[in-house]
Scaffold this motif. Sequence first.
Motif, PDB file in Angstrom:
ATOM      1  N   ALA A  23       0.832  -1.204   0.000  1.00 46.66           N
ATOM      2  CA  ALA A  23       0.000   0.000   0.000  1.00 46.66           C
ATOM      3  C   ALA A  23       0.866   1.253   0.000  1.00 46.66           C
ATOM      4  N   ALA A  24       0.523   2.173  -0.870  1.00 47.62           N
ATOM      5  CA  ALA A  24       1.213   3.457  -0.928  1.00 47.62           C
ATOM      6  C   ALA A  24       0.494   4.461  -0.034  1.00 47.62           C
ATOM      7  N   SER A  25       1.262   5.314   0.606  1.00 50.80           N
ATOM      8  CA  SER A  25       0.670   6.345   1.449  1.00 50.80           C
ATOM      9  C   SER A  25       1.500   7.622   1.355  1.00 50.80           C
ATOM     10  N   GLY A  26       0.901   8.713   1.812  1.00 45.65           N
ATOM     11  CA  GLY A  26       1.589   9.994   1.756  1.00 45.65           C
ATOM     12  C   GLY A  26       0.959  10.911   0.733  1.00 45.65           C
ATOM     13  N   SER A  27       1.590  12.014   0.492  1.00 50.74           N
ATOM     14  CA  SER A  27       1.046  13.032  -0.410  1.00 50.74           C
ATOM     15  C   SER A  27       1.375  12.673  -1.865  1.00 50.74           C
ATOM     16  N   ILE A  28       0.611  11.735  -2.390  1.00 53.23           N
ATOM     17  CA  ILE A  28       0.825  11.239  -3.749  1.00 53.23           C
ATOM     18  C   ILE A  28      -0.275  11.769  -4.651  1.00 53.23           C
ATOM     19  N   PHE A  29       0.109  12.389  -5.752  1.00 55.24           N
ATOM     20  CA  PHE A  29      -0.879  12.912  -6.698  1.00 55.24           C
ATOM     21  C   PHE A  29      -1.396  11.807  -7.605  1.00 55.24           C
ATOM     22  N   GLY A  30      -0.492  10.884  -7.988  1.00 61.00           N
ATOM     23  CA  GLY A  30      -0.888   9.787  -8.858  1.00 61.00           C
ATOM     24  C   GLY A  30       0.168   8.703  -8.858  1.00 61.00           C
ATOM     25  N   ILE A  31      -0.237   7.492  -9.255  1.00 64.32           N
ATOM     26  CA  ILE A  31       0.681   6.358  -9.320  1.00 64.32           C
ATOM     27  C   ILE A  31       0.592   5.752 -10.696  1.00 64.32           C
ATOM     28  N   ASN A  32       1.726   5.592 -11.361  1.00 66.40           N
ATOM     29  CA  ASN A  32       1.736   4.984 -12.684  1.00 66.40           C
ATOM     30  C   ASN A  32       2.002   3.487 -12.544  1.00 66.40           C
ATOM     31  N   VAL A  33       3.169   3.035 -12.941  1.00 61.48           N
ATOM     32  CA  VAL A  33       3.457   1.602 -12.891  1.00 61.48           C
ATOM     33  C   VAL A  33       3.786   1.178 -11.468  1.00 61.48           C
TER      34      VAL A  33
END
Length: 124
Positions: A23-33
Amino acid sequence: QVQLVESGGGLVQAGGSLRLSCAASGSIFGINVMGWYRQAPGKQRELVAAITRGGSTNYTGSVKGRLTISRDNAKSTVYLQMNSLKPEDTAVYSCDAAVLVVTATGRFRSLEIWGQGTLVTVSS
């Protein structure tokens, strides 16, 4: 701070199954690959599987038909379903993601981030 947190590793007998999550967390605008890599003792790290935001997948030959990568964009999470596991699948599995963040100055910045790794051990 952006980060990837993995879970789901462990010990399993040959022929068994495990499911890894990242799982990704934090101030992420978008995730590609997003992808899963593994490194066995004494060997180089190799790409196991990757998946784009749109769901296109790519697998290394030795895992085709046994391991399945998927993702839930709403949860910023990537999964690796591992079936028919073999002793040669024993390795530390790490997830990787290409993310887009917004800097303090308001600019977009691409980053590649890694999880901490989770150990998968397959006994014969």
